[in-house]
Scaffold this active site. Structure first.
Site, PDB file in Angstrom:
ATOM      1  N   HIS A  55       0.853  -1.186   0.000  1.00  0.00           N
ATOM      2  CA  HIS A  55       0.000   0.000   0.000  1.00  0.00           C
ATOM      3  C   HIS A  55       0.890   1.236   0.000  1.00  0.00           C
ATOM      4  CE1 HIS A  55      -3.933  -1.895   1.740  1.00  0.00           C
ATOM      5  NE2 HIS A  55      -3.319  -2.723   0.925  1.00  0.00           N
ATOM      6  N   GLU A  57       0.923   3.924   1.788  1.00  0.00           N
ATOM      7  CA  GLU A  57       1.388   4.374   3.098  1.00  0.00           C
ATOM      8  C   GLU A  57       2.546   3.526   3.611  1.00  0.00           C
ATOM      9  OE1 GLU A  57      -3.234   4.546   3.336  1.00  0.00           O
ATOM     10  OE2 GLU A  57      -1.700   3.453   2.208  1.00  0.00           O
ATOM     11  N   CYS A  91      -6.355   2.219   5.583  1.00  0.00           N
ATOM     12  CA  CYS A  91      -7.036   1.008   6.043  1.00  0.00           C
ATOM     13  C   CYS A  91      -6.472   0.585   7.398  1.00  0.00           C
ATOM     14  CB  CYS A  91      -6.837  -0.114   5.014  1.00  0.00           C
ATOM     15  SG  CYS A  91      -5.128  -0.727   4.937  1.00  0.00           S
ATOM     16  N   CYS A  94      -2.619  -0.143   7.340  1.00  0.00           N
ATOM     17  CA  CYS A  94      -1.821   1.079   7.239  1.00  0.00           C
ATOM     18  C   CYS A  94      -1.938   1.926   8.501  1.00  0.00           C
ATOM     19  CB  CYS A  94      -2.226   1.861   6.006  1.00  0.00           C
ATOM     20  SG  CYS A  94      -1.812   0.987   4.471  1.00  0.00           S
TER      21      CYS A  94
END
Length: 158
Positions: A55, A57, A91, A94
Site C-alpha cells: 500500500h 502508506e 485502512c 496502514c
C-alpha cells in the site's frame, strides 16, 4: 488545516496518478520531515509487485525509515516528528503501521467509508488502548482525491 497541507497533498496526488501506470489503484502517500522535507514517497504497488502489503502508506513509511536510518538518525523507524500525507483514508493495516512508526500527524484526502481506519469504519490511530495516538487532518483536497479514484474505477469497470 495548515497552509502546507494543500501543497503536500499535491505531492501525494502525483504519486497516486503514477500508480495507474502499473494498473494499481491510484493512492499516493508522502512522508515529510519536521522541516517539510520529503523523506519518503509511495504509491500502491500491489499489482506491480504481487505484494498484498504494498500500500502507498506502507511503502512511504519504509522509504522514510530507510532515509532516516541512512542519515544516522537514531534507529530510523521512529518517525515521531514526521507527517504522513495520503490521498485516501488509511485502512486498518496502514493505520496500524502509522501507529507503530510513531507518526504524530496524518493528513488525508478522501474518506473511505468501506475500509477506512482513521475515523470512518474504525479509528485505529486514536484508539485509547494503544501506546501512541495520531492527530488527524481529514478531507484535504477531498473531492480531487476522490475523483482520481472514481475515474480509475469507472475506466476499469467500463
Amino acid at each position: 488545516m495548515h497552509p502546507e497541507h494543500d501543497s503536500w497533498m499535491a505531492l501525494a496526488l502525483g504519486e497516486a496518478r503514477r500508480a495507474t501506470d502499473t494498473g494499481d489503484v491510484p493512492i499516493g502517500a508522502v512522508v515529510l520531515g519536521p522541516d517539510g522535507t520529503v523523506l519518503g514517497t509511495g504509491r500502491n504497488e500491489r499489482e506491480a509487485s504481487g505484494d498484498p502489503t504494498a500500500h502507498a502508506e506502507v511503502l512511504a513509511l519504509r522509504t522514510a525509515a530507510a532515509a532516516r536510518r541512512d542519515s544516522g538518525h537514531d534507529d530510523g523507524w521512529r518517525l515521531e516528528d514526521c507527517t504522513l500525507v495520503v490521498t485516501l483514508e488509511p485502512c486498518a493495516m496502514c493505520a496500524g503501521a502509522i501507529v507503530l512508526a510513531r507518526v504524530p500527524r496524518l493528513v488525508f484526502g478522501a474518506w473511505d467509508p468501506k475500509a477506512g481506519a482513521c475515523g470512518s469504519v474504525f479509528d485505529v490511530v486514536r484508539e485509547p488502548r494503544l501506546n501512541h495516538w495520531v492527530e488527524v487532518f481529514p478531507g484535504i483536497r477531498e473531492q480531487e482525491c476522490a475523483e482520481v479514484l472514481t475515474g480509475f474505477f469507472r475506466a476499469h469497470r467500463g
